[in-house]
Structure formats: structure tokens, C-alpha cells
Motif scaffolding. Sequence first.
Motif, PDB file in Angstrom:
ATOM      1  N   LYS A 114       0.826  -1.209   0.000  1.00  0.00           N
ATOM      2  CA  LYS A 114       0.000   0.000   0.000  1.00  0.00           C
ATOM      3  C   LYS A 114       0.858   1.256   0.000  1.00  0.00           C
ATOM      4  N   GLY A 115       1.929   1.247   0.764  1.00  0.00           N
ATOM      5  CA  GLY A 115       2.818   2.405   0.820  1.00  0.00           C
ATOM      6  C   GLY A 115       3.493   2.669  -0.507  1.00  0.00           C
ATOM      7  N   VAL A 116       3.938   1.601  -1.171  1.00  0.00           N
ATOM      8  CA  VAL A 116       4.584   1.744  -2.475  1.00  0.00           C
ATOM      9  C   VAL A 116       3.611   2.299  -3.508  1.00  0.00           C
ATOM     10  N   LYS A 117       2.380   1.791  -3.490  1.00  0.00           N
ATOM     11  CA  LYS A 117       1.375   2.269  -4.443  1.00  0.00           C
ATOM     12  C   LYS A 117       0.993   3.725  -4.153  1.00  0.00           C
ATOM     13  N   LYS A 118       0.975   4.090  -2.874  1.00  0.00           N
ATOM     14  CA  LYS A 118       0.581   5.451  -2.501  1.00  0.00           C
ATOM     15  C   LYS A 118       1.569   6.481  -3.028  1.00  0.00           C
ATOM     16  N   LEU A 130       4.671   4.299  -7.205  1.00  0.00           N
ATOM     17  CA  LEU A 130       5.539   3.325  -7.865  1.00  0.00           C
ATOM     18  C   LEU A 130       4.699   2.204  -8.482  1.00  0.00           C
ATOM     19  N   SER A 131       5.324   1.416  -9.328  1.00  0.00           N
ATOM     20  CA  SER A 131       4.602   0.413 -10.101  1.00  0.00           C
ATOM     21  C   SER A 131       4.191  -0.790  -9.268  1.00  0.00           C
ATOM     22  N   ASP A 132       3.271  -1.576  -9.832  1.00  0.00           N
ATOM     23  CA  ASP A 132       2.853  -2.832  -9.216  1.00  0.00           C
ATOM     24  C   ASP A 132       4.040  -3.760  -8.993  1.00  0.00           C
ATOM     25  N   SER A 133       4.922  -3.824 -10.002  1.00  0.00           N
ATOM     26  CA  SER A 133       6.064  -4.740  -9.907  1.00  0.00           C
ATOM     27  C   SER A 133       6.960  -4.392  -8.728  1.00  0.00           C
ATOM     28  N   VAL A 134       7.236  -3.111  -8.545  1.00  0.00           N
ATOM     29  CA  VAL A 134       8.049  -2.683  -7.407  1.00  0.00           C
ATOM     30  C   VAL A 134       7.335  -3.019  -6.100  1.00  0.00           C
ATOM     31  N   GLY A 135       6.028  -2.782  -6.077  1.00  0.00           N
ATOM     32  CA  GLY A 135       5.247  -3.084  -4.884  1.00  0.00           C
ATOM     33  C   GLY A 135       5.292  -4.552  -4.516  1.00  0.00           C
TER      34      GLY A 135
END
Length: 243
Positions: free
Chosen positions: A148-152, A155-160
Motif C-alpha cells: 500500500k505504501g509503495v502504491k501510494k 511506484l509500479s505494481d512490480s516494485v510493490g
Amino acid sequence: MNKLFYALLLAVLFATPAHAMHIMEGYMPLNWCAIWYVLSLPFVVWSFIYIRKRVAQDPKAKLTLALSGAFVFILSALKLPSVNGSSSHLTGTTLGTVLVGPQAIPLVSVIVLLFQTLLLAHGGLSTLGANVFSLGIVGPFVAYGVYKGVKKIGLSDSVGIVLATFIGSMSTYVTTSFQLALFLPESATGVFGAAMKFLGIFAVTQVPLAIVESVITLFVYRILVRQGVSTYFTSKAVSHEKA
């Protein structure tokens, strides 16, 4: 589903008893076993209620839940001996966290760990509460927060997926290290010192395994998304739009 069945069958037939996943039967004192059962039980009950509601709303969710459980079962059956009484291995819980939500994983992990205990002699019934807490509660909810933090931040789905898998897997072993340290404290440095010692030993095998698991999880996730499988996050977005 036939391929999934054969994959599970192969995992059962070719797995060999070794060090337990995560903490083996008889290694943890019974009072600590009881404490971890008490701490894990509310999450498992909550998970059962969540899954029952989810399946009632969408019967197709049974397939996604089964896939998530099979993924955890197969990946976590592949292990390397590590700290005495424990082992390092893939966890597999982040995929289910992203597909069906972290609330589903406590019950999924109970089922997986019971099968591994009874069929593969991995883990134990007395240590089930402790193993569920690290594998099925801490790991998935940490992975959920990371994703959730990465998406917020955009950043991309892959990184998340990669970061959530790696950090979620490592958080499972941080938890296991403290679980061991609580009843095996160092005479000089206490619980914290013992936990750091256990974590240092785990890290030798677990860091490379967590990287491998991140790659595998991303690969499977991309296949499922291309096949049109909805995730926990997309289904939540759809339900909010309808509301």
C-alpha cells in the motif's frame, strides 16, 4: 486445477522430513506455545469470518483462496536447515495477501501448517500458534502495508510486489528470531541480543531466499493478472465505485 493438484502431490511425495517449519515440535516450552496460541486465535477467527463472507459474496473466490494456499504450501515446503529447531524457507504469503487480502492468510496458514505437520513432519501441533503468528499474521500484514505504501507514492505494481514480498518474508523471520529469543535469552545481552544472534544466522540463508521468492511471486502475479484474475485491491476499488 489439475496442474495445481499434481504440483501439490509432487510436493507431498518428494518432500523429506528435516528441520521444522518454523519451530519444530517439542522445541518451545509449553507455556510459550500456549501464549502464541492465545495471540494467534483472534486473528484466525477473524480470518474465518472474513473468508466466509468473501466466499458468500463471490463463490469464485474459492479458486483464488485455493491457489493462494497451494502457493504457500509448495513454497514453504522448500527449506534449508538454519537455527537449531527451525529452518529458512520461502513463505509464499504475499501472493495471497495481494490476491485475497491479508485477512485471509491467518486461516490459510493454519491449514497449510497443519498439512505440513501431519503429512511432511514439518513444524508441530504444539508450536502451531507460534508458526501461524510469524508466517500467517506478521508477514502478510507487513507485506500489505509495504504494498500500500509503495502504491501510494506512485511506484509500479512490480516494485510493490517485489518489496512487499522481500520485506514480508524477512519480517516473518524477525518474528521467529524474537520468538526463539524469548525462551532462549543470552545471559549477557538478554532477549534482544539473542534475537539479533538468531536473525544473523537466519539472514545467511533467508536474504537470498527472500530475493528468490520476490522474483517467483512477481512472475506468478503477472501471469494471473494477464489471465484476468482480480486482486484484493482492484476488487476493493470496484466495490467502492459501486457503493
